[in-house]
Design a protein around this motif. Sequence first.
Motif, PDB file in Angstrom:
ATOM      1  N   ARG A  14       0.833  -1.201   0.000  1.00 20.98           N
ATOM      2  CA  ARG A  14       0.000   0.000   0.000  1.00 20.98           C
ATOM      3  C   ARG A  14       0.870   1.253   0.000  1.00 20.98           C
ATOM      4  O   ARG A  14       1.425   1.642   1.017  1.00 20.98           O
ATOM      5  CB  ARG A  14      -0.899   0.005   1.232  1.00 20.98           C
ATOM      6  CG  ARG A  14      -1.933  -1.083   1.192  1.00 20.98           C
ATOM      7  CD  ARG A  14      -3.182  -0.587   0.523  1.00 20.98           C
ATOM      8  NE  ARG A  14      -3.925  -1.716   0.001  1.00 20.98           N
ATOM      9  CZ  ARG A  14      -4.809  -1.612  -0.956  1.00 20.98           C
ATOM     10  NH1 ARG A  14      -5.056  -0.479  -1.515  1.00 20.98           N
ATOM     11  NH2 ARG A  14      -5.457  -2.676  -1.379  1.00 20.98           N
ATOM     12  N   LYS A 192      -6.323  10.074  -2.405  1.00 26.57           N
ATOM     13  CA  LYS A 192      -7.767  10.140  -2.214  1.00 26.57           C
ATOM     14  C   LYS A 192      -8.395  11.332  -2.909  1.00 26.57           C
ATOM     15  O   LYS A 192      -9.372  11.180  -3.659  1.00 26.57           O
ATOM     16  CB  LYS A 192      -8.093  10.168  -0.712  1.00 26.57           C
ATOM     17  CG  LYS A 192      -7.742   8.879   0.026  1.00 26.57           C
ATOM     18  CD  LYS A 192      -8.166   8.946   1.471  1.00 26.57           C
ATOM     19  CE  LYS A 192      -7.835   7.653   2.206  1.00 26.57           C
ATOM     20  NZ  LYS A 192      -6.393   7.383   2.265  1.00 26.57           N
ATOM     21  N   PHE A 233      -8.555  -5.183   1.614  1.00 26.02           N
ATOM     22  CA  PHE A 233      -8.686  -4.408   2.846  1.00 26.02           C
ATOM     23  C   PHE A 233      -9.154  -5.299   4.006  1.00 26.02           C
ATOM     24  O   PHE A 233      -8.762  -5.088   5.156  1.00 26.02           O
ATOM     25  CB  PHE A 233      -9.674  -3.252   2.638  1.00 26.02           C
ATOM     26  CG  PHE A 233      -9.046  -2.029   2.037  1.00 26.02           C
ATOM     27  CD1 PHE A 233      -8.707  -0.934   2.820  1.00 26.02           C
ATOM     28  CD2 PHE A 233      -8.790  -1.952   0.672  1.00 26.02           C
ATOM     29  CE1 PHE A 233      -8.128   0.194   2.272  1.00 26.02           C
ATOM     30  CE2 PHE A 233      -8.230  -0.833   0.106  1.00 26.02           C
ATOM     31  CZ  PHE A 233      -7.889   0.244   0.906  1.00 26.02           C
ATOM     32  N   ARG A 238      -8.482  -3.499   7.462  1.00 28.85           N
ATOM     33  CA  ARG A 238      -8.624  -2.055   7.274  1.00 28.85           C
ATOM     34  C   ARG A 238      -9.998  -1.712   6.692  1.00 28.85           C
ATOM     35  O   ARG A 238     -10.134  -0.831   5.863  1.00 28.85           O
ATOM     36  CB  ARG A 238      -7.523  -1.550   6.337  1.00 28.85           C
ATOM     37  CG  ARG A 238      -6.116  -1.804   6.867  1.00 28.85           C
ATOM     38  CD  ARG A 238      -5.068  -1.639   5.775  1.00 28.85           C
ATOM     39  NE  ARG A 238      -5.051  -0.295   5.246  1.00 28.85           N
ATOM     40  CZ  ARG A 238      -4.744   0.001   3.975  1.00 28.85           C
ATOM     41  NH1 ARG A 238      -4.482  -0.974   3.123  1.00 28.85           N
ATOM     42  NH2 ARG A 238      -4.714   1.244   3.578  1.00 28.85           N
ATOM     43  N   PRO A 240     -12.622  -0.182   8.000  1.00 30.60           N
ATOM     44  CA  PRO A 240     -13.111   1.190   8.181  1.00 30.60           C
ATOM     45  C   PRO A 240     -12.556   2.145   7.114  1.00 30.60           C
ATOM     46  O   PRO A 240     -13.270   3.025   6.625  1.00 30.60           O
ATOM     47  CB  PRO A 240     -12.614   1.558   9.589  1.00 30.60           C
ATOM     48  CG  PRO A 240     -12.516   0.252  10.291  1.00 30.60           C
ATOM     49  CD  PRO A 240     -12.052  -0.718   9.267  1.00 30.60           C
ATOM     50  N   GLU A 241     -11.282   1.951   6.756  1.00 29.07           N
ATOM     51  CA  GLU A 241     -10.703   2.805   5.723  1.00 29.07           C
ATOM     52  C   GLU A 241     -11.367   2.539   4.370  1.00 29.07           C
ATOM     53  O   GLU A 241     -11.641   3.466   3.602  1.00 29.07           O
ATOM     54  CB  GLU A 241      -9.192   2.552   5.616  1.00 29.07           C
ATOM     55  CG  GLU A 241      -8.516   3.476   4.615  1.00 29.07           C
ATOM     56  CD  GLU A 241      -7.020   3.211   4.499  1.00 29.07           C
ATOM     57  OE1 GLU A 241      -6.394   3.822   3.617  1.00 29.07           O
ATOM     58  OE2 GLU A 241      -6.496   2.394   5.295  1.00 29.07           O
ATOM     59  N   PHE A 242     -11.632   1.258   4.094  1.00 29.95           N
ATOM     60  CA  PHE A 242     -12.329   0.917   2.846  1.00 29.95           C
ATOM     61  C   PHE A 242     -13.702   1.595   2.801  1.00 29.95           C
ATOM     62  O   PHE A 242     -14.095   2.157   1.768  1.00 29.95           O
ATOM     63  CB  PHE A 242     -12.498  -0.597   2.729  1.00 29.95           C
ATOM     64  CG  PHE A 242     -13.318  -1.025   1.538  1.00 29.95           C
ATOM     65  CD1 PHE A 242     -12.723  -1.198   0.301  1.00 29.95           C
ATOM     66  CD2 PHE A 242     -14.696  -1.235   1.656  1.00 29.95           C
ATOM     67  CE1 PHE A 242     -13.478  -1.574  -0.801  1.00 29.95           C
ATOM     68  CE2 PHE A 242     -15.453  -1.612   0.563  1.00 29.95           C
ATOM     69  CZ  PHE A 242     -14.840  -1.784  -0.666  1.00 29.95           C
ATOM     70  N   LYS A 244     -14.664   4.277   4.314  1.00 25.54           N
ATOM     71  CA  LYS A 244     -14.500   5.726   4.173  1.00 25.54           C
ATOM     72  C   LYS A 244     -14.220   6.095   2.716  1.00 25.54           C
ATOM     73  O   LYS A 244     -14.839   7.027   2.161  1.00 25.54           O
ATOM     74  CB  LYS A 244     -13.372   6.200   5.083  1.00 25.54           C
ATOM     75  CG  LYS A 244     -13.123   7.696   5.045  1.00 25.54           C
ATOM     76  CD  LYS A 244     -11.976   8.072   5.983  1.00 25.54           C
ATOM     77  CE  LYS A 244     -11.666   9.572   5.909  1.00 25.54           C
ATOM     78  NZ  LYS A 244     -10.538   9.935   6.814  1.00 25.54           N
ATOM     79  N   ILE A 245     -13.297   5.388   2.090  1.00 24.80           N
ATOM     80  CA  ILE A 245     -12.955   5.679   0.690  1.00 24.80           C
ATOM     81  C   ILE A 245     -14.160   5.442  -0.204  1.00 24.80           C
ATOM     82  O   ILE A 245     -14.467   6.249  -1.097  1.00 24.80           O
ATOM     83  CB  ILE A 245     -11.764   4.805   0.245  1.00 24.80           C
ATOM     84  CG1 ILE A 245     -10.511   5.189   1.029  1.00 24.80           C
ATOM     85  CG2 ILE A 245     -11.523   4.957  -1.254  1.00 24.80           C
ATOM     86  CD1 ILE A 245      -9.346   4.236   0.812  1.00 24.80           C
TER      87      ILE A 245
END
Length: 829
Positions: A14, A192, A233, A238, A240-242, A244-245
């Motif tokens: 990443r 992002k 993810f 991860r 939560p990051e997925f 969010k994106i």
Amino acid sequence: MNLLNLHGILIEERRPTFWIMDFTKKNTIVPHFLAILSFYLLVVAYFSPLVFEGKMMFQTDILQWEGSAKELLDHREGTGEEALWTNRMFGGMPAYLIHLDPKGDFTNTLLKVFTLGLPHPISALFFGMTAMYLLLLGFRVRPLVAVLGAWAFAFNTFNFLSLEAGHNAKIWAVCLIPLLLTGVHLAFHGKKLLGIALTALAVLLQLKFNHLQITYYTLILVIGYGIAQLLVFFREKRLPEFAKITAFLLAAAIVGGLGNLARLSSVLEYGAYSIRGESNLPQAGQNTSGLDREYAFNWSNGKLESFTLLIPNYFGGASQQPLPEDSKSEQALRAQGADPAQINQFVQNAPTYWGDQPFTGGPIYGGVILVFFFVLGLFFAPAPYRNVFLTLTLLSLMLSWGKNLAWFNFTLFDYLPGYNKFRAVSMALGITLFLVPLLGALGLENLLQKPQTPQTKKGFFMAVGITVGLIVLAVVIAFGLNFQGANAAGYPDWLLNALKADRQRLLLSDAYHSLFFIGGAALLIALIRYKTLPSRWALLGVGLLILIDVWTVNRRYLNEESFTEDPSAQHFAPSPADRKILQDSGYFRVLNIQNPFNEARTSYYFNSIGGYHGAKMSRYQDLIERVLTPEMNEFIKKAQEGNFDYEAIPVLNMLNTRYILAGRAENAVFTNPEANGPAWFPERIVPVGSNEEEIKKLAELQTKTEATVTPADGENVPAAGSGILTLESRGPDQLSYTAKVDKAGLAVFSEIYYPKGWKAFVNGTETDIHRVNYLLRGIVLPEGEVDVEMVFQPDRYYQTRTLSTIFQYAVVLLLLAGGYLETKNRFQA
């Protein structure tokens, strides 16, 4: 490239995977500049007659569009305003299905800037190459390999056949796919804001072209890619990051979509009333909404036709194309004593295609070298990308097979939301021809990065063997068939046998062609692997082979003969028949009995009973099928016997058909003295309780004296009125009448009923418009001197037009912010 091994699956580390051109370093700028310059020069070189000589492509569908849009373009030129309704096709329909340039919309300006002023529609190819190049850079593919993938993506036959046919919106929609995936990919890989901005821009531009079928396929592609990222993810813990994106990407897509709000909301509103909406006359065993299965799947790619990805002439190429010199067909015709002119006519337009489709402009071919690289990708591309892009490629092929894979595609058609609105499922091959160079470039890049080991060597030669083996298998299968096809009826055996031999020759010639290009590319890549030739020169050699391959195949279908000085002037030059009708300055419609519901030339000059559009109003389609076609056929039959029975066509009379056109000569114009005129008072109102009852009644109705009405619950049937109605002025979306009403009651107007926008004002007061005679407008008028005005003012459009512009500015600001932040970070790095 650093790779991590997680649960046995190779995944990319990443980290940011995309770079903006660093204007502080010459060696960083030059490859990108040369890449973009190559894209520009390739388009200019191929389409030089268009760029340098002012010629135009003879695009059949664009000529159809010009005919249908002529009234709208004239109105804009004369008034500076956009008309939202046109009377030129199918009695009348919303103009935003044909042409709309909303006030404040600046997407055309954006495209001019992005494509460096190249003319439409070839500018789409330049944009597509640039977007594909950016996408491959985002996957950390070296610039030269990215250039090869971009060339192959834009110069496939899908795009060129679409250009030749005039499917410009489809080409643009496809060429915007890599930009959208670039945005999504960057958002998931550390960029992002830039990724979100590019996603919003891509959605804005793709929806601008209103090709919702390609957008639907694009959504499937993005969802597939998203699932692959979700798995990564998830394994990296991860999620939560997925989430969010994903939320930001959805927001970006919404912002981009809202930039087309005026256009889209109007079209979607109309969809419920079109042939793609719910049926007015549902039949047992048929879908109650969406398109009919047979219509939707008529252009289904044969399963074996997928071999055209490897061998262009596998099924003979186009439905009609020239045969090679001294063909077997030419020899057979000469032996039978055929006239030389007849021989030449047959040889130049031979029925070479023997596949499953009704007809085709040519094969779907994107370069056999890229198919070879695609196979390399199965061995060398990172597993997550390999798996998702292979799966999506297979899915796109399955979708393109349509009725030839009925269990799968009919299920999707019946249950997948919105999928039954689309036709010509072979269009899914546009996604195939995006994925093949994408995975192919990834495969080549990752092969070039790997050290020379026995395993790498084995994978390379297996990829060569598999690709060659597929070509050999395809040839063996073809020779097990009869080369006859479904459209061979009518040819004598001696000619059919000769034609089969020519089809075999075409297949074998292209099979050798493909083997040559695979061999050349494989040799050049091997020279890189064995350090015999610098990679730069070898890759340039591969690129030259790719260009020669796709260029020569495309020239079979789009060449010098495709360009002309002014196709519109030729196509729409007024005939003696046109000139005769044009002497009449009144308000009427024309029926062209020569293929009336699949041509728009008549619409160029006249309000037409027919037209050319894939989303006719459903009630008008019902009328065509149930009433107009039988009425026309009976009239023609009688006319051929010398009996012009105009009284026996009451529904055509109801549509104010003053002229019937049977050709281009002056004596091919027939004046109908029984046309009802623009408006009238019926003597009798016939209440009906259902659409089925009404259309059956309409077929036997005396439309001058009778009118059908479907009263709503609790409503009274309007009374019949009497008096005289006069049309005073007219425009595409405005009609004014005066009336002397002797008896208050219902008046019928020979105008198509559409409830989402048409408003009626009687003596300045807004009044209800009733649907009468299945699809016309009716208004109850009071006794006395009356002024009637009808205007088309769809609330949905006017409520959303300003919002569209606001969101377009939001997309541009987002793009500038993303670019600024990326550039700032680059300079600070």
